[in-house]
Design a protein around this motif. Structure first.
Motif, PDB file in Angstrom:
ATOM      1  N   THR A1445       0.835  -1.206   0.000  1.00 38.25           N
ATOM      2  CA  THR A1445       0.000   0.000   0.000  1.00 38.25           C
ATOM      3  C   THR A1445       0.866   1.250   0.000  1.00 38.25           C
ATOM      4  O   THR A1445       1.708   1.430   0.897  1.00 38.25           O
ATOM      5  CB  THR A1445      -0.928   0.020   1.232  1.00 38.25           C
ATOM      6  OG1 THR A1445      -1.711  -1.168   1.252  1.00 38.25           O
ATOM      7  CG2 THR A1445      -1.834   1.238   1.201  1.00 38.25           C
ATOM      8  N   ILE A1446       0.677   2.089  -1.013  1.00 41.48           N
ATOM      9  CA  ILE A1446       1.237   3.443  -0.996  1.00 41.48           C
ATOM     10  C   ILE A1446       0.090   4.371  -0.645  1.00 41.48           C
ATOM     11  O   ILE A1446      -0.958   4.353  -1.287  1.00 41.48           O
ATOM     12  CB  ILE A1446       1.820   3.840  -2.365  1.00 41.48           C
ATOM     13  CG1 ILE A1446       2.945   2.890  -2.772  1.00 41.48           C
ATOM     14  CG2 ILE A1446       2.324   5.266  -2.354  1.00 41.48           C
ATOM     15  CD1 ILE A1446       3.490   3.158  -4.162  1.00 41.48           C
ATOM     16  N   ALA A1447       0.248   5.169   0.400  1.00 45.54           N
ATOM     17  CA  ALA A1447      -0.865   6.030   0.813  1.00 45.54           C
ATOM     18  C   ALA A1447      -0.339   7.319   1.407  1.00 45.54           C
ATOM     19  O   ALA A1447       0.710   7.346   2.055  1.00 45.54           O
ATOM     20  CB  ALA A1447      -1.745   5.310   1.823  1.00 45.54           C
ATOM     21  N   HIS A1448      -1.090   8.390   1.158  1.00 45.83           N
ATOM     22  CA  HIS A1448      -0.790   9.668   1.804  1.00 45.83           C
ATOM     23  C   HIS A1448      -1.470   9.747   3.162  1.00 45.83           C
ATOM     24  O   HIS A1448      -1.041  10.502   4.026  1.00 45.83           O
ATOM     25  CB  HIS A1448      -1.253  10.832   0.913  1.00 45.83           C
ATOM     26  CG  HIS A1448      -0.411  10.997  -0.305  1.00 45.83           C
ATOM     27  ND1 HIS A1448      -0.910  11.464  -1.498  1.00 45.83           N
ATOM     28  CD2 HIS A1448       0.905  10.731  -0.525  1.00 45.83           C
ATOM     29  CE1 HIS A1448       0.058  11.507  -2.394  1.00 45.83           C
ATOM     30  NE2 HIS A1448       1.171  11.063  -1.829  1.00 45.83           N
ATOM     31  N   ARG A1449      -2.577   9.024   3.321  1.00 40.69           N
ATOM     32  CA  ARG A1449      -3.214   8.948   4.633  1.00 40.69           C
ATOM     33  C   ARG A1449      -2.471   7.915   5.476  1.00 40.69           C
ATOM     34  O   ARG A1449      -2.504   6.721   5.176  1.00 40.69           O
ATOM     35  CB  ARG A1449      -4.685   8.555   4.482  1.00 40.69           C
ATOM     36  CG  ARG A1449      -5.553   9.652   3.874  1.00 40.69           C
ATOM     37  CD  ARG A1449      -7.023   9.273   4.025  1.00 40.69           C
ATOM     38  NE  ARG A1449      -7.875  10.308   3.454  1.00 40.69           N
ATOM     39  CZ  ARG A1449      -8.756  10.101   2.495  1.00 40.69           C
ATOM     40  NH1 ARG A1449      -8.912   8.894   2.004  1.00 40.69           N
ATOM     41  NH2 ARG A1449      -9.507  11.093   2.042  1.00 40.69           N
ATOM     42  N   ILE A1450      -1.823   8.393   6.498  1.00 42.66           N
ATOM     43  CA  ILE A1450      -1.019   7.492   7.326  1.00 42.66           C
ATOM     44  C   ILE A1450      -1.887   6.394   7.929  1.00 42.66           C
ATOM     45  O   ILE A1450      -1.447   5.254   8.115  1.00 42.66           O
ATOM     46  CB  ILE A1450      -0.319   8.295   8.440  1.00 42.66           C
ATOM     47  CG1 ILE A1450       0.653   9.298   7.802  1.00 42.66           C
ATOM     48  CG2 ILE A1450       0.440   7.373   9.384  1.00 42.66           C
ATOM     49  CD1 ILE A1450       1.751   8.671   6.996  1.00 42.66           C
ATOM     50  N   THR A1451      -3.169   6.722   8.210  1.00 39.60           N
ATOM     51  CA  THR A1451      -4.063   5.714   8.817  1.00 39.60           C
ATOM     52  C   THR A1451      -4.243   4.507   7.922  1.00 39.60           C
ATOM     53  O   THR A1451      -4.605   3.433   8.395  1.00 39.60           O
ATOM     54  CB  THR A1451      -5.427   6.343   9.109  1.00 39.60           C
ATOM     55  OG1 THR A1451      -5.943   6.946   7.916  1.00 39.60           O
ATOM     56  CG2 THR A1451      -5.305   7.410  10.191  1.00 39.60           C
ATOM     57  N   SER A1452      -4.014   4.675   6.590  1.00 41.73           N
ATOM     58  CA  SER A1452      -4.189   3.550   5.667  1.00 41.73           C
ATOM     59  C   SER A1452      -3.090   2.518   5.817  1.00 41.73           C
ATOM     60  O   SER A1452      -3.257   1.380   5.376  1.00 41.73           O
ATOM     61  CB  SER A1452      -4.223   4.055   4.217  1.00 41.73           C
ATOM     62  OG  SER A1452      -5.298   4.936   4.027  1.00 41.73           O
ATOM     63  N   VAL A1453      -1.945   2.885   6.416  1.00 42.96           N
ATOM     64  CA  VAL A1453      -0.830   1.946   6.536  1.00 42.96           C
ATOM     65  C   VAL A1453      -0.538   1.572   7.987  1.00 42.96           C
ATOM     66  O   VAL A1453       0.306   0.725   8.258  1.00 42.96           O
ATOM     67  CB  VAL A1453       0.454   2.507   5.880  1.00 42.96           C
ATOM     68  CG1 VAL A1453       0.237   2.729   4.403  1.00 42.96           C
ATOM     69  CG2 VAL A1453       0.902   3.787   6.556  1.00 42.96           C
ATOM     70  N   LEU A1454      -1.248   2.204   8.936  1.00 41.59           N
ATOM     71  CA  LEU A1454      -0.952   1.940  10.343  1.00 41.59           C
ATOM     72  C   LEU A1454      -1.299   0.514  10.756  1.00 41.59           C
ATOM     73  O   LEU A1454      -0.679  -0.040  11.666  1.00 41.59           O
ATOM     74  CB  LEU A1454      -1.699   2.938  11.239  1.00 41.59           C
ATOM     75  CG  LEU A1454      -1.086   4.340  11.303  1.00 41.59           C
ATOM     76  CD1 LEU A1454      -1.939   5.247  12.156  1.00 41.59           C
ATOM     77  CD2 LEU A1454       0.341   4.299  11.826  1.00 41.59           C
TER      78      LEU A1454
END
Length: 1505
Positions: A1445-1454
């Motif tokens: 996952t590449i994401a700008h929303r940190i919550t998407s990778v937490l």
């Protein structure tokens, strides 16, 4: 009898009182002319002397050296030769006088020789001393006139000397040498006189470039009638009548092209009348077209407007066509008289009168034809330019419904193919009435010669023409179907090229190639019918002249009308001229049908509904206390729908307010901004707006061009403001590391930029606009947390602090800063007010905020210590510096550091253009593409047999008919007709075989070229599409393919057939008079030299036309896709001006290409007329009885066509080379470097691969081109199978590069990637990509149905598709639509919101359910609630899959199992997120803390301070 009587007769002629035929008068007149000229030369020298003295010091810069004039040294040498020859002649005459006594004739000849010697000595001195001081680029007028007079007098002298001395005594050798030498030198000097300047000198004005290098910077509306900064207008604009008549005005360009390959800078500007800025307003005014409601516009009205906008030139071409037609019938009319004269000569003067009539009519015919054709080309070029501008104007104002009905591919086809057809019609516009005139003149001649039998000719011609009606209807139907199928193909091709990246990532490119090939097969079906119908029509009409002749002569036999050879030859010559309108009649009908179809399509397009301009009530800045207000607004994208898109919209925005618009995916947020812009049709309500506006679209729209041009967007440069905007938009770090800085060229649609960079450039464009009202459609989704936070602070709260801003956002943390929040749901505003006021008033807003809080709760649940806000702020400066060192443009255009700056190249290259001669290999590959060239011998032999049978039938008619009634018939009349009919039938079958074989070969070749080119394009690597604007590919798939389909086979055939015809004419003429070779051989040599001299210029001009076609298409395609942005910035006028500038850039080489073509042809015509004149003089000069008058008449009959066929051979060869460039351009794209194989049978993975999904990366090094630096610099790590890994890092750190390398969009420079232990570099691309899944950053949908978008390969059932739709929250939306799974999706999925498109992409991966899934900013375009839903769906259905996952929303990778943090292409951190967060000094902990601070902070407080 003969010779003595002839001598006595000719002696009597010279004993007559007619002085024109006496050498005494001739040499006296010649000497007197030379004396007058000598006086003029001396007078000119004196005048120039006084002028130089008075202007001393003023014009020294214009003094040129001795090589300034073309062929100056050659002319000087010729003059000295003539001085020497005449001096020797004077000495020989004095010697003759001394030995034999003198006579009046000897004295006059001596006077003539002395005058010539003195005159040419004066010319030599003049050339050596005077011409080098002239500033004109041409020879002085007095020299040019004199050289023409000298050539004419020399020709006359040769004729009189030959006749006089041949009668009285043998012609002295010195007279022969002198006369021939005078003619040759006179002819050469005439050529020199009308040639232009070639060699530039240091002080010459032509040392300057003909055009400024930066044409695009010419201010709008500025005219260039005179030289300015190196720009020159075409010499045609100021040429004198003689220069125009002989096309000498183009000579300088031909000369320049002979010396070096021409570039666009070498081609002069168009004359004002030919520029689109003049032509377009004329057409628009005549059409009464002002935009808005054009439903009354009809095809007839469009035709009238085109005529009235150019009526003067059209009438001029009509006059020239009439003159040409009348002059062409003079020869056939005189043939009978000529044969009778040869049969019983009475008066030599009568023979010369006949010769003069033949030659003068031929010269008039040639000149009128050349200027007729040139004017037609000029009109066609001007009319096409005006039509393209009109179509472009219409494209900028189309309503949303019209754009859905007519996609960009269709509109481009209308602009390229249909407008081109209108231009081609210019060649045929006079053919119908000319055919009537030609038939009328032919009947007059036939009636004179054959009496009542001419009525049979008329009836036959009418019957043949009536046969056109069913054939015409058939061709019209095929042409219409062909164009419709071409539209569908071009529409699909355009869409596929725009989305090639997603096709390659999904492994779908070959499936979509098969879709293109299926569409081409439909098109090819209609093309096949069309070309074979044309072949039958060609057979019918090539046989028609012979058929008419058979009927006419048979009628003469039945009526008892005697057939004499002179009358028969006159009739045959008449039928031969009638061949042209009859041959052209099928083409004329075909072109008229094609033109009607194209006009109908253009008229229907112009009738499409425009955007209404009165939807919004605009107020001047400061004149109202409202910025934006909507009262009781109801809007719908589809005005026929019963369910409006937006319902009951009511809100008011005061100047300076910040308004946030939020809501779930598909709630109508983007539509709300569009209705404020006036883009959505209004059903009811009132929209008010005060001041200027700027708009930032959700899907970035970036123009091809430099970064600076995209930001300025038509405004003047204000350096201070510009720098401030760059700083606010975080663009300076990007620009500082680029060798080209803000001059870096952006690829088409911003292809070489990351999504975040495109958005920041869009925001910078809006900020630089300094408007009153700003509309932002969720621009912060595509950037990382730090950049988004900074953009919001610096732009919305900083620079735009006092502006009216309406912004759509999915980031709840940006909402508190708003003065007014509008909550959207199902097309309605369900809540409005300030953040705190509406938080407790309804469920919709709470749902959004609750989803955001749920995401933040993930941070709180982690066992980490809080990081203080102050520490984060303290880190910002270091983070900023880190960002500056890391940020680059997207990987496709990553630029090298300073130490390798010398190797830097722009990504987007100039279009490749071959230079020099088109190689023989191109011709050979073209003619051998179909069946290995097996049909070529059949075609050539058919034409040879046809030509032989035609000559045989005419020879038979000439030989088998008596010269006069007093001579007995050689054969019976029935035998005469029977043999002629048999020969005619044989020639007809030859034509049938030739036509069918040519159609078969041409069709097969076009089909194979299409397949080969498209196969190579679809297999090309992604780097090809990144650096090649789609306009270049579309130009080849549209314009060049049309040329190969319809034009090139006929062009190749025309050249071959005309060569065979020319050889036939030479054979007939040489049989009668072999002496014609004495003039024919040097004339052919000169023709070949002229063709070689002309060809380099014509070839490069044709290539320039092809190269400059693509920018027009590309600019048009960009304009259509960005029309909303263009209108919102009030840039419509500027874009129209740019379009007109590009049209003129294309028209310039095209106009001058016409000019050089006619420059060559008019010279070839004059040379062939010289050959014909020599033949005629020879025939009347030989003694009676030497040549059979009938056969001599046959030679003259064929000689009448000599100039036309001889010029046609050279012209068709040149035109063939111009047309073959389309094949050359297509061959360029059949040699593109291909990607690795799609399937490797020896290395096919197991059917269940990948089973675990483990990805091992070993020392991975990646660069995008050999001259570029490494983007990934030795990356080594392992993504465990079934684990979730988050890829984080700032913009440019290499995240997207890693993903592209896994999919092998980019091949590694070193290292390897293994998936489940298999090295992916050993696999076929299709095997690899089809086993991986990806949800890309830019959601893509294709025109078609919902089903075809979810399952393009058709591998799944309806039940599976519905199950997936429900999982991704699209089931309800799909069930509402009328067609359910078969509901239509418009081009690029425009009738679905960006968020819904992203959910469709989610549906695709759910259907495939592969073991490896990549999410590349997959949730950037959706709200937080939808993001949480997507994450939950993925967790449920990809529990055992490897997810990257590449994401700008940190919550998407937490909640990932592992987090990989990249920094400048290197692995900086790789651990579980909990472990990284425990280390407060880790880069990941700082990113999370920064996101947490941004999300929990109140921007409203910041704004209030």
């Amino acid at each position: 009898m003969n010779k003595g009587m002839l001598i006595n007769h000719l002696f009597s002629l010279f004993d007559d009182d007619d002085p024109l035929l006496k050498p005494f008068f001739l040499h006296g007149f010649s000497g007197l002319l030379h004396l007058v000229f000598l006086f003029l030369v001396l007078l000119s020298w004196v005048c120039n002397k006084f002028r130089r003295d008075s202007d001393h010091g003023k014009k020294q810069g214009f003094v040129r050296n001795i090589a300034s004039l073309p062929y100056h040294k050659h002319a000087l040498f010729c003059s000295l030769v003539l001085v020497l020859v005449n001096f020797v002649t004077c000495i020989s005459i004095k010697f003759y006088w001394y030995t034999n006594g003198w006579s009046e004739l000897i004295i006059i000849v001596l006077f003539d020789s002395v005058s010539k010697a003195l005159s040419w000595l004066a010319i030599s001195v003049y050339l050596y001393t005077q011409v080098q001081e002239l500033s004109d680029v041409k020879c002085p007028l007095v020299l040019r006139v004199w050289w023409c007079v000298f050539f004419s007098v020399s020709c006359y002298c040769l004729v009189i000397d030959y006749v006089y001395y041949n009668i009285s005594q043998p012609l002295p050798l010195q007279y022969v040498i002198s006369d021939v030498l005078n003619i040759v030198i006179g002819l050469f000097l005439c050529f020199v006189g009308f040639s232009r300047y070639i060699e530039p000198t240091e002080n010459d004005i032509f040392q300057e470039p003909l055009l400024s290098a930066d044409i695009s910077r010419v201010p709008d509306g500025e005219e260039c009638e005179k030289s300015r900064m190196g720009e020159t207008v075409t010499p045609y604009a100021s040429a004198n009548i003689f220069s125009i008549l002989t096309f000498s005005w183009i000579g300088s360009l031909v000369a320049l092209g002979y010396k070096k390959p021409l570039d666009i800078e070498d081609v002069p500007q168009l004359a004002p009348i030919d520029r689109v800025k003049v032509a377009f307003p004329l057409l628009r005014d005549e059409l009464g077209y002002q935009g808005g409601d054009n439903s009354s516009l009809t095809t007839l009205k469009l035709v009238k407007a085109l005529f009235y906008s150019m009526w003067r030139d059209i009438l001029l071409t009509a006059f020239l066509a009439m003159i040409n037609t009348v002059a062409s019938y003079v020869g056939p009319y005189l043939i009978d008289s000529f044969v009778q004269y040869l049969n019983g000569r009475q008066n030599l003067k009568e023979g010369y009168v006949l010769v003069s009539a033949f030659v003068i009519s031929k010269i008039i015919e040639c000149l009128s034809r050349r200027h007729w054709f040139f004017k037609v080309e000029q009109i066609a070029n001007r009319g096409k330019a005006a039509l393209v501008a009109l179509i472009y104007h219409k494209g900028l104002t189309l309503s949303c419904q019209s754009k859905q009905d007519h996609t960009s591919g269709e509109i481009i086809n209308i602009m390229t193919v249909d407008a081109e057809r209108i231009g081609v019609f210019g060649w045929y516009m006079h053919d119908l009435w000319l055919a009537i005139l030609q038939v009328g003149l032919a009947l007059m001649i036939l009636y004179k010669n054959l009496g009542q039998a001419s009525i049979a000719s008329l009836v036959t011609i009418i019957i043949v023409m009536l046969l056109n009606l069913p054939l015409g209807r058939l061709q019209e139907n095929y042409q219409t179907k062909l164009m419709e199928s071409k539209d569908y193909r071009m529409k699909a091709t355009s869409e596929i090229l725009k989305n090639m990246r997603i096709l390659k990532l999904q492994g779908w490119e070959m499936r979509f190639l098969s879709k293109i090939l299926d569409l081409r097969n439909i098109e090819a079906g209609w093309l096949k019918k069309f070309v074979y119908t044309n072949a039958v029509v060609t057979f019918v009409f090539w046989g028609t002249p012979t058929f008419v002749a058979v009927v006419t002569f048979s009628t003469c036999m039945l009526l008892g009308i005697p057939l004499e050879s002179g009358k028969v030859l006159s009739a045959l010559a008449t039928f031969r001229i009638l061949q042209e309108p009859i041959y052209n009649l099928p083409d004329t009908i075909s072109v008229m049908i094609q033109t009607k179809v194209s006009l109908d399509r253009i008229a229907s397009f112009l009738c499409l509904e425009d955007l209404l301009t009165d939807v919004i009530k605009m107020f001047e800045r400061g004149s109202s206390d409202i910025a934006v207000e909507i009262v009781n607004g109801n809007f719908s994208w589809d005005v026929c729908s019963l369910n409006p898109t937006l319902k009951d919209i009511n809100f008011r925005v005061s100047p300076g307010m910040r308004v946030a618009v939020c809501g779930m995916v598909g709630s109508g947020k983007s539509s709300l901004l569009s209705c404020i812009l006036g883009e959505v049709p209004k059903i009811s309500g009132v929209i008010k707006m005060s001041g200027t506006k700027a708009y930032v679209a959700q899907t970035p729209w970036i123009q091809s061009g430099t970064i600076m041009e995209n930001i300025l967007f038509g405004k003047e440069m204000d350096r201070v403001w510009y720098e401030k905007v760059l700083e606010a938009c975080c663009l300076k770090p990007d620009l500082e590391i680029l060798s080209f800085g803000d001059q870096t060229v952006i690829g088409e649609r911003g292809i070489n930029l990351s999504g975040g960079q495109k958005q920041r450039i869009q925001i910078a464009r809006a900020l630089y606009r300094d408007a009153d009202i700003y509309l932002f459609d969720d621009p912060f989704s595509a950037v990382d947390a730090h950049t988004g936070s900074k953009l919001f602070k610096e732009c919305l709260l900083g620079i735009l602090g006092s502006k009216t801003v309406i912004y759509v956002t999915h980031q709840v943390e940006f909402l508190p800063a708003a003065d007014l929040i509008l909550v959207m749901k199902d097309g309605r505003i369900t809540q409005s007010g300030k953040y705190d006021d509406i938080l407790d008033l309804g469920s919709d807003f709470i749902e959004l905020v609750g989803a955001h809080k749920t995401a933040l709760a993930t941070l709180d649940s982690l066992d980490t210590e809080p990081v203080s806000k102050s520490s984060i702020l303290a880190e910002n400066s270091s983070i900023g510096s880190l960002q500056a060192s890391e940020q680059t443009l997207d990987v496709q255009s990553g630029e090298p550091p300073d130490e390798i700056v010398a190797s830097v190249r722009q990504l987007v290259k100039e279009e490749e253009r071959e230079k020099g001669r088109v190689g023989f290999l191109v011709y050979w590959k073209y003619i051998t593409t179909a069946y290995g060239g097996a049909l070529i011998p059949v075609i050539l032999l058919s034409q040879v047999f046809f030509q032989g049978l035609q000559i045989g039938s005419n020879y038979w008619m000439a030989w088998a008919t008596p010269v006069s009634r007093t001579v007995a018939d050689p054969v019976e009349v029935s035998t005469l007709i029977m043999v002629y009919v048999e020969l005619a039938i044989g020639s007809a079958f030859c034509i049938l075989g030739r036509s069918l074989s040519l159609a078969t070969a041409g069709f097969k070749t076009a089909t194979l070229l299409f397949y080969n080119m498209h196969a190579c394009i679809f297999r090309a690597p992604m780097s090809f599409f990144d650096s090649t604007p789609s306009g270049r590919i579309l130009n080849r798939a549209s314009t060049d393919q049309s040329t190969v389909d319809l034009d090139l086979p006929n062009q190749v055939g025309t050249f071959a057939f005309s060569v065979i015809q020319l050889l036939g004419i030479i054979a007939v003429m040489s049989q009668v008079a072999w002496q014609v070779f004495l003039i024919f051989v040097p004339v052919i040599a000169i023709c070949i030299w002229l063709q070689q001299y002309y060809l380099p210029s014509a070839r490069e001009l044709a290539r320039l036309v092809g190269v400059h076609q693509a920018p027009v298409i590309q600019h048009f395609a960009e304009t259509i896709s960005g029309s909303t942005t263009i209108r919102s910035f009030d840039q419509v006028y500027r874009f129209r001006e740019t379009n007109m500038m590009l049209i003129d850039e294309r028209s310039r080489p095209k106009f001058h290409s016409f000019g050089v073509k006619e420059w060559l042809t008019v010279r070839l015509d004059f040379l062939s007329s010289l050959t014909f004149a020599f033949l005629l003089v020879f025939l009347i000069s030989v003694p009676n009885g030497t040549i059979d008058p009938s056969i001599a008449g046959l030679a003259v009959t064929y000689g009448l066509n000599l100039n036309q066929i001889q010029a046609w051979v050279i012209w068709s060869l040149c035109n063939l080379e111009n047309k073959i460039i389309s094949v050359e351009r297509m061959f360029q794209y059949t040699s593109i470097a291909s990607e690795p194989p799609l399937v490797l049978e020896s290395n096919r993975p197991p059917h269940n691969w990948p089973l675990c999904g483990e990805v091992d990366i070993c020392n991975l090094q990646v660069r995008y081109a050999p001259h570029m630096p490494l983007v990934l610099r030795g990356l080594t790590c392992t993504f465990e199978g079934g684990k979730k890994t988050g890829l984080v890092g700032r913009t440019g750190s290499g995240k997207s590069t890693l993903i592209q390398t896994i999919f092998r969009i980019v091949e590694p420079a070193a290292g390897k990637i293994l998936i489940d232990g298999i090295d992916i570099s050993w696999l076929g691309l299709h095997d690899l990509r089809s086993r991986l899944s990806i949800i890309p950053q830019d959601p893509t949908m294709f025109e078609g149905t919902l089903r075809s978008n979810l399952d393009p390969l058709g591998d799944h059932t309806d039940e599976q598709i519905w199950e997936v739709l429900n999982k991704c929250q699209l089931g309800d939306e799909a069930s509402k639509k009328e067609g359910k799974l078969d509901s239509l999706v418009s081009e690029n999925g425009e009738n679905w919101s960006v968020g819904q498109r992203q959910l469709v992409c989610l549906g695709r991966v759910l259907l495939k359910k592969n073991k490896v899934l990549v999410l590349d900013e997959a949730t950037a375009s959706v709200d937080t609630a939808t993001d949480n839903m997507i994450q939950q769906t993925l967790r449920e259905h990809f529990t055992d899959s490897t997810v990257l996952t590449i994401a700008h929303r940190i919550t998407s990778v937490l909640d990932s199992d592992m987090v990989l943090l990249l920094n400048n292409g290197l692995l900086e951190e790789y651990d579980p997120p909990t472990k990284l967060l425990m280390n407060k000094t880790s880069a990941f902990a700082k990113l999370v803390a920064e996101y947490s601070v941004r999300s929990s902070s109140s921007f409203g407080v910041a704004s209030g301070s």
